[in-house]
Structures are given as C-alpha cells and as structure tokens.
Design a protein around this motif. Sequence first.
Motif, PDB file in Angstrom:
ATOM      1  N   VAL A   1      -8.966   1.155  -3.277  1.00 20.36           N
ATOM      2  CA  VAL A   1      -7.514   1.338  -3.270  1.00 20.36           C
ATOM      3  C   VAL A   1      -7.143   2.084  -4.544  1.00 20.36           C
ATOM      4  N   GLU A   2      -6.549   3.251  -4.371  1.00 23.50           N
ATOM      5  CA  GLU A   2      -6.140   4.039  -5.529  1.00 23.50           C
ATOM      6  C   GLU A   2      -4.621   4.174  -5.531  1.00 23.50           C
TER       7      GLU A   2
ATOM      8  N   LEU B   1       0.804  -1.227   0.000  1.00 22.48           N
ATOM      9  CA  LEU B   1       0.000   0.000   0.000  1.00 22.48           C
ATOM     10  C   LEU B   1       0.834   1.273   0.000  1.00 22.48           C
ATOM     11  N   ARG B   2       2.141   1.143  -0.198  1.00 24.67           N
ATOM     12  CA  ARG B   2       3.007   2.329  -0.267  1.00 24.67           C
ATOM     13  C   ARG B   2       2.517   3.216  -1.416  1.00 24.67           C
ATOM     14  N   GLY B   3       2.240   4.449  -1.116  1.00 26.01           N
ATOM     15  CA  GLY B   3       1.804   5.393  -2.141  1.00 26.01           C
ATOM     16  C   GLY B   3       0.342   5.269  -2.530  1.00 26.01           C
TER      17      GLY B   3
ATOM     18  N   PRO C   1      -1.065   4.937  -8.362  1.00 28.29           N
ATOM     19  CA  PRO C   1      -0.784   5.629  -9.626  1.00 28.29           C
ATOM     20  C   PRO C   1      -1.132   4.786 -10.858  1.00 28.29           C
ATOM     21  N   LEU C   2      -1.209   3.453 -10.707  1.00 33.64           N
ATOM     22  CA  LEU C   2      -1.473   2.581 -11.844  1.00 33.64           C
ATOM     23  C   LEU C   2      -2.932   2.173 -12.012  1.00 33.64           C
ATOM     24  N   TYR C   3      -3.691   2.112 -10.900  1.00 33.11           N
ATOM     25  CA  TYR C   3      -5.063   1.611 -10.993  1.00 33.11           C
ATOM     26  C   TYR C   3      -5.893   2.072  -9.800  1.00 33.11           C
ATOM     27  N   VAL C   4      -7.209   1.892  -9.958  1.00 32.70           N
ATOM     28  CA  VAL C   4      -8.159   2.047  -8.856  1.00 32.70           C
ATOM     29  C   VAL C   4      -8.866   0.707  -8.721  1.00 32.70           C
ATOM     30  N   LEU C   5      -8.830   0.139  -7.522  1.00 33.64           N
ATOM     31  CA  LEU C   5      -9.506  -1.119  -7.237  1.00 33.64           C
ATOM     32  C   LEU C   5     -10.681  -0.831  -6.314  1.00 33.64           C
ATOM     33  N   ASP C   6     -11.868  -1.232  -6.738  1.00 34.50           N
ATOM     34  CA  ASP C   6     -13.080  -1.094  -5.941  1.00 34.50           C
ATOM     35  C   ASP C   6     -13.549  -2.508  -5.644  1.00 34.50           C
ATOM     36  N   GLY C   7     -13.460  -2.907  -4.381  1.00 45.38           N
ATOM     37  CA  GLY C   7     -13.762  -4.288  -4.033  1.00 45.38           C
ATOM     38  C   GLY C   7     -14.838  -4.424  -2.981  1.00 45.38           C
TER      39      GLY C   7
END
Length: 187
Positions: free
Chosen positions: A108-109, A76-78, A111-117
């Motif tokens: 979880v956002e 979860l860094r960054g 720089p590469l993706y947004v994960l909505d779980g």
Amino acid sequence: MMTIDCEERAQGAQVSGASREAIASLKASYCESLDAKQWDRWASLFTEDAVLQLGPSEDARVRGRAAIRRLLTRQLRGARTHHEATKPEMLEEGPGRVRAIWEMRDLVETPLYVLDGAGFYEDRYLQTREGWKISALRLHRTKVELRPKSFVMRTLLSMHARGWLSRLTPGVNRMLSEALHVGLEPG
C-alpha cells in the motif's frame, strides 16, 4: 507462518471441483477489484451482512456490505495497492459454507508511507443464488514493514511509539495500531 488447529482441520472436508474453482475466482476478483478501486464490483463480492476484520480488536470489526465499502474507500483513497492471495486451504463447514485460509501479501503506497505486509486471510464463504460470496474476512498480519515518506508520518509513528498519540487523538492512534499490528490474536 500460517497454522491451522488440527481439530479445525478434521472438522471439515476438503473442497474440490467447481466450488473450489469458483471460490478461487472470487478471491482473485477481490484482489483485482480492490487494487483497481472498482468499489461497486468489489463490494458485490460480499454478502449483505458480511463481517470484515482488519485488526485484532473488536473495534477493527465492520459489519455489513455498505459499511465495509465505506471503510475501504476511505482508507485507500489516493493509495496505490497490490494484493495477492495464494495457496488456499479450503474446508467445507457445512452445506454451502466454506472456510478458506489464504497466504497474503500486500503493498500500500500513500503520500505519507509505503506499507509492505504479509500474513494470511481467514475467509468464510456462503453459496447464494448469485453464486459464492464472502460472508466474513479477517486479515492476520505476520509482517509489516512501514516506510514513512514524510516528516508528518515519522512524527505520528514516534508519537504512537511513545504513547502520546493515544492521549491526543485516540482514533488516529487506534487506526495506526491496527495497521501496524503484527501477530495472531485468539479468535
């Protein structure tokens, strides 16, 4: 949808009173300190020999408070995160031992993706001299929506879907498989 085997339900008594409130407060602290990246506080919520499992395979299992802290701080860094745990169903498994199922949602956002779980947490708690602690936590995902934010992430997802990533970088492929896993596995 969250389900619990009827046999498991019959094996334990419902948890009430001070223990229920303390465990609910502990889970709230888990979400708050995780989202605030207060790693020392977050790690202190686990027993020294706790087990964390974020995916369906044994490879996704991490043992020990220090190893759990290392894993999450690295993953979860960054990232900006938001975790929710609601509607607990708590069952006593024995003196000073409780099993709880929580509905969960996370965002979880990176720089590469947004994960909505969404899905649920299956937790085990142990009453210690310092109060209730998490002795085991397993994340079961029933929904994952992944929105790539970069060409790199779209490429990795494409390589994963075609099986190429597993041949090139098995570790990255396994980590991506665990993050995207939807559904329940036995155990």
